[in-house]
Write a protein that holds these residues in place. Structure first.
Motif, PDB file in Angstrom:
ATOM      1  N   MET A  90      16.117   2.409   7.036  1.00  0.00           N
ATOM      2  CA  MET A  90      16.109   3.173   8.243  1.00  0.00           C
ATOM      3  C   MET A  90      14.860   2.694   8.987  1.00  0.00           C
ATOM      4  O   MET A  90      13.966   2.173   8.529  1.00  0.00           O
ATOM      5  CB  MET A  90      15.739   5.003   7.871  1.00  0.00           C
ATOM      6  CG  MET A  90      15.771   5.645   9.142  1.00  0.00           C
ATOM      7  SD  MET A  90      15.467   7.138   8.631  1.00  0.00           S
ATOM      8  CE  MET A  90      15.229   8.096  10.272  1.00  0.00           C
ATOM      9  N   LYS A  91      15.171   2.397  10.130  1.00  0.00           N
ATOM     10  CA  LYS A  91      14.108   1.931  10.989  1.00  0.00           C
ATOM     11  C   LYS A  91      13.713   3.020  12.221  1.00  0.00           C
ATOM     12  O   LYS A  91      14.665   3.614  12.584  1.00  0.00           O
ATOM     13  CB  LYS A  91      14.404   0.676  11.761  1.00  0.00           C
ATOM     14  CG  LYS A  91      14.411  -0.599  10.724  1.00  0.00           C
ATOM     15  CD  LYS A  91      14.747  -1.828  11.328  1.00  0.00           C
ATOM     16  CE  LYS A  91      13.459  -2.598  12.137  1.00  0.00           C
ATOM     17  NZ  LYS A  91      12.483  -3.046  11.384  1.00  0.00           N
ATOM     18  N   PHE A  97      -6.327   8.297   7.909  1.00  0.00           N
ATOM     19  CA  PHE A  97      -5.443   8.294   8.762  1.00  0.00           C
ATOM     20  C   PHE A  97      -4.724   6.692   9.195  1.00  0.00           C
ATOM     21  O   PHE A  97      -3.417   6.781   8.762  1.00  0.00           O
ATOM     22  CB  PHE A  97      -5.745   8.807  10.099  1.00  0.00           C
ATOM     23  CG  PHE A  97      -6.282  10.239  10.376  1.00  0.00           C
ATOM     24  CD1 PHE A  97      -6.013  11.011   9.192  1.00  0.00           C
ATOM     25  CD2 PHE A  97      -6.370  10.921  11.603  1.00  0.00           C
ATOM     26  CE1 PHE A  97      -6.445  12.435   9.215  1.00  0.00           C
ATOM     27  CE2 PHE A  97      -6.560  12.014  11.703  1.00  0.00           C
ATOM     28  CZ  PHE A  97      -6.747  12.810  10.497  1.00  0.00           C
ATOM     29  N   ALA A  98      -5.534   5.881   9.528  1.00  0.00           N
ATOM     30  CA  ALA A  98      -5.032   4.623   9.425  1.00  0.00           C
ATOM     31  C   ALA A  98      -4.472   3.941   8.368  1.00  0.00           C
ATOM     32  O   ALA A  98      -3.200   3.442   8.834  1.00  0.00           O
ATOM     33  CB  ALA A  98      -5.956   3.797  10.133  1.00  0.00           C
ATOM     34  N   GLU A  99      -4.741   4.004   7.343  1.00  0.00           N
ATOM     35  CA  GLU A  99      -4.174   3.592   6.173  1.00  0.00           C
ATOM     36  C   GLU A  99      -2.779   3.896   5.816  1.00  0.00           C
ATOM     37  O   GLU A  99      -1.700   3.665   5.646  1.00  0.00           O
ATOM     38  CB  GLU A  99      -4.906   3.853   4.706  1.00  0.00           C
ATOM     39  CG  GLU A  99      -6.025   2.824   4.902  1.00  0.00           C
ATOM     40  CD  GLU A  99      -7.306   3.217   3.588  1.00  0.00           C
ATOM     41  OE1 GLU A  99      -6.711   3.992   2.665  1.00  0.00           O
ATOM     42  OE2 GLU A  99      -8.241   2.865   3.589  1.00  0.00           O
ATOM     43  N   LYS A 100      -2.650   5.478   5.868  1.00  0.00           N
ATOM     44  CA  LYS A 100      -1.529   6.335   5.690  1.00  0.00           C
ATOM     45  C   LYS A 100      -0.389   6.008   6.918  1.00  0.00           C
ATOM     46  O   LYS A 100       0.732   5.732   6.656  1.00  0.00           O
ATOM     47  CB  LYS A 100      -1.706   7.773   5.774  1.00  0.00           C
ATOM     48  CG  LYS A 100      -2.306   8.242   4.393  1.00  0.00           C
ATOM     49  CD  LYS A 100      -2.623   9.813   4.496  1.00  0.00           C
ATOM     50  CE  LYS A 100      -2.914  10.173   3.138  1.00  0.00           C
ATOM     51  NZ  LYS A 100      -4.103   9.581   2.561  1.00  0.00           N
ATOM     52  N   LEU A 101      -0.877   5.660   8.005  1.00  0.00           N
ATOM     53  CA  LEU A 101      -0.090   5.446   9.313  1.00  0.00           C
ATOM     54  C   LEU A 101       0.305   3.796   9.074  1.00  0.00           C
ATOM     55  O   LEU A 101       1.832   3.915   9.212  1.00  0.00           O
ATOM     56  CB  LEU A 101      -0.848   5.345  10.595  1.00  0.00           C
ATOM     57  CG  LEU A 101      -0.906   6.752  11.179  1.00  0.00           C
ATOM     58  CD1 LEU A 101      -2.108   6.810  12.360  1.00  0.00           C
ATOM     59  CD2 LEU A 101       0.290   7.337  11.742  1.00  0.00           C
ATOM     60  N   LEU A 131       4.418   3.234   8.552  1.00  0.00           N
ATOM     61  CA  LEU A 131       5.073   1.971   9.380  1.00  0.00           C
ATOM     62  C   LEU A 131       5.917   1.235   8.621  1.00  0.00           C
ATOM     63  O   LEU A 131       6.852   0.799   8.856  1.00  0.00           O
ATOM     64  CB  LEU A 131       4.251   1.532  10.473  1.00  0.00           C
ATOM     65  CG  LEU A 131       3.763   2.115  11.631  1.00  0.00           C
ATOM     66  CD1 LEU A 131       2.443   1.893  12.113  1.00  0.00           C
ATOM     67  CD2 LEU A 131       4.864   2.001  12.579  1.00  0.00           C
ATOM     68  N   LYS A 132       5.338   0.693   7.515  1.00  0.00           N
ATOM     69  CA  LYS A 132       5.850  -0.350   6.505  1.00  0.00           C
ATOM     70  C   LYS A 132       6.758   0.140   5.713  1.00  0.00           C
ATOM     71  O   LYS A 132       7.841  -0.504   5.645  1.00  0.00           O
ATOM     72  CB  LYS A 132       4.707  -0.938   5.566  1.00  0.00           C
ATOM     73  CG  LYS A 132       3.683  -1.705   6.257  1.00  0.00           C
ATOM     74  CD  LYS A 132       2.607  -2.229   5.157  1.00  0.00           C
ATOM     75  CE  LYS A 132       1.586  -3.057   6.051  1.00  0.00           C
ATOM     76  NZ  LYS A 132       0.481  -3.479   5.061  1.00  0.00           N
ATOM     77  N   THR A 133       6.914   1.431   5.489  1.00  0.00           N
ATOM     78  CA  THR A 133       7.865   2.031   4.817  1.00  0.00           C
ATOM     79  C   THR A 133       9.246   1.932   5.772  1.00  0.00           C
ATOM     80  O   THR A 133      10.322   1.809   5.133  1.00  0.00           O
ATOM     81  CB  THR A 133       7.738   3.786   4.477  1.00  0.00           C
ATOM     82  OG1 THR A 133       6.778   3.728   3.804  1.00  0.00           O
ATOM     83  CG2 THR A 133       8.989   4.263   3.901  1.00  0.00           C
TER      84      THR A 133
END
Length: 153
Positions: free
Chosen positions: A5-6, A55-59, A63-65
């Motif tokens: 999914m994208k 927050f940044a790491e999780k975002l 995004l990579k997912t």
């Protein structure tokens, strides 16, 4: 075979903006910590800087997912740059109340951005949940900043 999914381009851009502003907020909080003498405020700013880094790491991971590769070498958006410049002006005065006012302004702008993203009806559940969780933490940080502002006034 699992279908990947994208995000739509619009959602991708909004997420990248929020990611960039999270990194900017981390820098701002770190700088604020260095420009106040109140130990309680220093700890608050340090906690917020660490939170924004998280927050940044999780975002980035989210995004990579969904097949995105966030390039964090891009420059500020105009709004982030304006908020940062106002913040730097407040820092130069070493006025804790002025610094807190800029923090509050930045947090209110962040909540608006999160709200706009949450209006997207095509957000995957994992992204929606992440954004809701971060938004809640920003609201709590905003309330804390308003409390500090009241007691420093």
């Amino acid at each position: 075979m699992k279908m990947e999914m994208k995000y739509t381009e619009k959602i991708t851009n909004r997420l990248k903006d929020i990611l960039e502003k999270s990194l900017d907020a981390k820098k701002g909080y770190t700088t604020a910590k260095e420009n106040v003498s109140n130990l309680e405020l220093k700890n608050y700013f340090d906690d917020r800087a660490n939170e924004r880094s998280d927050f940044a790491e999780k975002l980035q991971s989210e995004l990579k997912t969904y097949g995105e590769n966030p390039d964090m070498s891009t420059s500020f958006t105009a709004d982030a740059h304006r908020i940062w410049m106002n913040f730097r002006t407040a820092l130069s005065s070493n006025d804790e109340e002025a610094i807190l006012q800029e923090i509050i302004r930045g947090e209110e702008a962040a909540i608006e951005e999160y709200d706009t993203l949450l209006e997207e009806t095509t957000l995957p559940k994992s992204t929606y949940d992440l954004i809701m969780k971060q938004r809640s933490r920003i609201i709590a940080a905003l309330e804390d900043a308003k409390h500090f502002e009241m007691i420093s006034a």
